[in-house]
Scaffold this active site. Structure first.
Site, PDB file in Angstrom:
ATOM      1  N   ARG A 120       0.841  -1.132   0.046  1.00 52.78           N
ATOM      2  CA  ARG A 120       0.051  -0.027   0.131  1.00 52.78           C
ATOM      3  C   ARG A 120       0.888   1.293   0.055  1.00 52.78           C
ATOM      4  NH1 ARG A 120      -0.931   5.026   2.263  1.00 52.78           N
ATOM      5  NH2 ARG A 120      -0.625   3.901   4.373  1.00 52.78           N
ATOM      6  N   GLU A 124      -3.744  10.669  10.149  1.00 54.50           N
ATOM      7  CA  GLU A 124      -2.880  11.189   9.239  1.00 54.50           C
ATOM      8  C   GLU A 124      -2.304  12.777   9.802  1.00 54.50           C
ATOM      9  OE1 GLU A 124      -4.484  12.364   5.557  1.00 54.50           O
ATOM     10  OE2 GLU A 124      -2.727  11.972   4.342  1.00 54.50           O
ATOM     11  N   HIS A 167       4.112   4.699  12.480  1.00 52.99           N
ATOM     12  CA  HIS A 167       4.503   4.646  11.005  1.00 52.99           C
ATOM     13  C   HIS A 167       5.346   5.714  10.573  1.00 52.99           C
ATOM     14  CE1 HIS A 167       2.425   4.492   6.877  1.00 52.99           C
ATOM     15  NE2 HIS A 167       3.086   5.495   6.724  1.00 52.99           N
TER      16      HIS A 167
END
Ligand SMILES: CC(=O)SCCNC(=O)CCNC(=O)[C@H](O)C(C)(C)COP(=O)(O)OP(=O)(O)OC[C@H]1O[C@@H](n2cnc3c(N)ncnc32)[C@H](O)[C@@H]1OP(=O)(O)O
Length: 505
Positions: A14, A144, A205
């Site tokens: 992804r 995000e 991440h």
């Protein structure tokens, strides 16, 4: 020591696919999904963003169809959007069971991209999570731009986490979306969050914009995160994501309290396959997986390796299914060459070894790259040179090649102490050289053997750009015989073969 196991989520399929110019086919995605889960044994994989294309839908379907009977479906994740159920419909069609819902982790992104208030955003998320639950789809939530959110809108981040941690979700995914964090900030931000929500699973991440992603991963683990998002070869948008192989090595070597299931010995194989599928080449100096990272170039280091492995560190190549190499070139001494000879099963005496070493250094000085595959050719060239019996010396020559004119050669040659100079033209540079040579020999009343065969060979081995071997068969009244010349330039190698012939007749 108290140990804890963390989850490795590989997002090559992804986020890694967001590398500019990279696109996996559906069958490549399936092959890699199997390899990542079965062989490399990562805990989870993120395989696509929802809604992207028909091809992606098919790719996720294929992976889900394979994963279900194998018991891997809960490990296959898809990034989805807060889009009133459109992504969820896509997930259902694909047969995927875990969504990684992309939400806004900074007030800046929420206000300027979605143009929504926190309250409206949270309400929409609540709806998506609840619908997913009804459909039997598990939800993880990405915040995000979370890292900028912690810097610029911390109150919003905590307001959001207060809301999220009461939702029926499995994990909170904290991306440093723009790769802006330093390792100290990563540690501090995550520690604060994990202390405040001790019962929530947090993934980190990392992105590599400042080349700090692996350091950030390390600090994230020290701060107590429960999972990491990584990609094979550090693929990903801009400077990429935190690279899987480096992160695994750092965890295994520096964080003994952290346990992971990833199989180190398969890292290189997967890295190579991803590189082949994407055309995204691995830099030669990329830790763990780069071509050169287990190559000793310096003679002193090769020597030390033979004496108690003095120049080894804990990153032993065998751990990753690789082998140590010893480079050949200007900086290689006898020890490097010996190591390569051992591998080829060859032995040379001291004098021969010295000559071969000198020849390799000479090539290295010309900036040529010599490989192990070149070695037998160099040995054969050096050993059959028989220089002490040399009576003919090609002293110098000029070879010309220009458009519209015949190639020509001017040659200076010493025969038994006397020097001759001649020029000639020919159909090619070597032909012109032979014609000039014939003039010298004719003047002396001598014959030259007839050239009956001419073959050029490149030593096998895809890395070799150093050498070319010319093998020429000559004929006299008495015999046929062959000489060889080795050089990085084809014409020069033919001239060297010719000089050897002149010393044999
Ligand atoms: C963490 C990350 O890496 S994020 C990466 C997420 N993955 C992707 O973007 C995959 C590739 N993307 C795509 O194929 C397309 O962008 C799609 C199919 C997702 C959407 O395509 P489009 O509808 O054409 O929209 P576009 O690409 O212009 O995206 C912008 C829209 O998404 C909206 N958007 C941004 N973030 C989100 C979000 N988390 N949830 C829902 N919508 C969002 C924007 O507000 C904008 O909407 P607007 O046009 O109403 O202003």
């Amino acid at each position: 020591m108290k140990t804890r196991t963390i989850e490795i989520m590989d997002t090559t399929l992804r986020d890694g696919e967001q590398t500019s110019g990279v696109s996996f086919s559906a069958s490549e995605k399936l092959t890699l999904a199997k390899l990542l889960l079965e062989e490399l044994q990562v805990d989870r994989i993120e395989v696509a963003s929802a809604r992207v294309s028909e091809g992606e839908l098919q790719a996720v379907k294929n992976i889900a169809d394979w994963a279900k009977p194998e018991g891997y479906l809960s490990k296959v994740e898809v990034l989805t959007f807060v889009d009133n159920g459109v992504s969820l419909k896509w997930m259902q069609e694909a047969g995927a069971k875990v969504q990684n819902l992309l939400t806004k982790g900074s007030l800046n992104h929420l206000t300027h991209q979605l143009k929504k208030t926190p309250e409206r955003h949270f309400a929409e998320i609540e709806k998506v999570v609840s619908e997913a639950q009804k459909l039997g789809i598990d939800t993880n939530v990405y915040l995000e731009d979370w890292s900028n959110g912690m810097r610029n809108s911390k109150d919003y981040v905590f307001q959001f986490l207060d809301f999220l941690t009461k939702q029926p979700i499995k994990r909170v995914l904290l991306p440093d979306t723009l790769g802006v964090l330093t390792h100290t900030e990563t540690g501090a931000f995550l520690k604060e969050i994990i202390e405040r929500y001790p019962n929530t699973h947090f993934d980190f991440h990392g992105h590599n914009d400042y080349d700090l992603s692996v350091a950030n991963v390390m600090e994230a683990l020290k701060a107590g995160v429960h999972g990491l998002h990584l990609t094979v070869n550090g693929m990903g948008e801009r400077a990429g994501n935190a690279p899987l192989a480096s992160a695994v090595a750092v965890i295994n070597d520096f964080l003994p309290e952290i346990k992971i299931g990833v199989k180190e010995s398969s890292l290189y194989k997967v890295s190579k396959l991803v590189s082949a599928f994407t055309g995204f080449s691995i830099p030669d100096n990329k830790p763990i997986v780069g071509d050169n990272v287990f190559t000793q170039t310096a003679g002193i280091h090769a020597d030390g390796d033979s004496k108690k492995n003095l120049y080894f560190n804990d990153l032993l190549p065998e751990r990753f299914g690789r082998k140590r190499k010893y480079a050949l070139g200007k900086t290689s001494g006898k020890a490097n060459i010996q190591k390569n000879l051992q591998e080829l099963g060859l032995t040379l005496n001291d004098d021969e070894l010295k000559k071969v070493t000198e020849r390799i250094i000479e090539l290295g000085d010309k900036k040529e790259r010599v490989t192990k595959d070149d070695l037998p050719y160099i040995i054969s060239d050096v050993l059959d040179s028989n220089l002490h019996q040399q009576k003919v010396f090609v002293k110098s020559y000029v070879l010309t090649h220009s458009k519209g004119l015949k190639p020509s050669t001017t040659l200076s040659i010493e025969i038994e102490g006397k020097t001759y100079e001649e020029s000639s033209q020919g159909d090619g540079q070597f032909d012109a050289f032979i014609n000039a040579l014939k003039k010298v020999y004719n003047k002396e009343g001598r014959d030259l053997p007839k050239l009956v065969d001419y073959a050029v060979r490149i030593p096998p081995g895809s890395n070799s750009d150093a050498l070319c071997e010319t093998v020429i068969t000559w004929q006299t009244k008495e015999k046929d015989f062959t000489t060889r010349g080795l050089d990085s330039d084809q014409t020069v190698s033919a001239i060297k073969a010719t000089e050897k012939m002149l010393n044999l007749v």
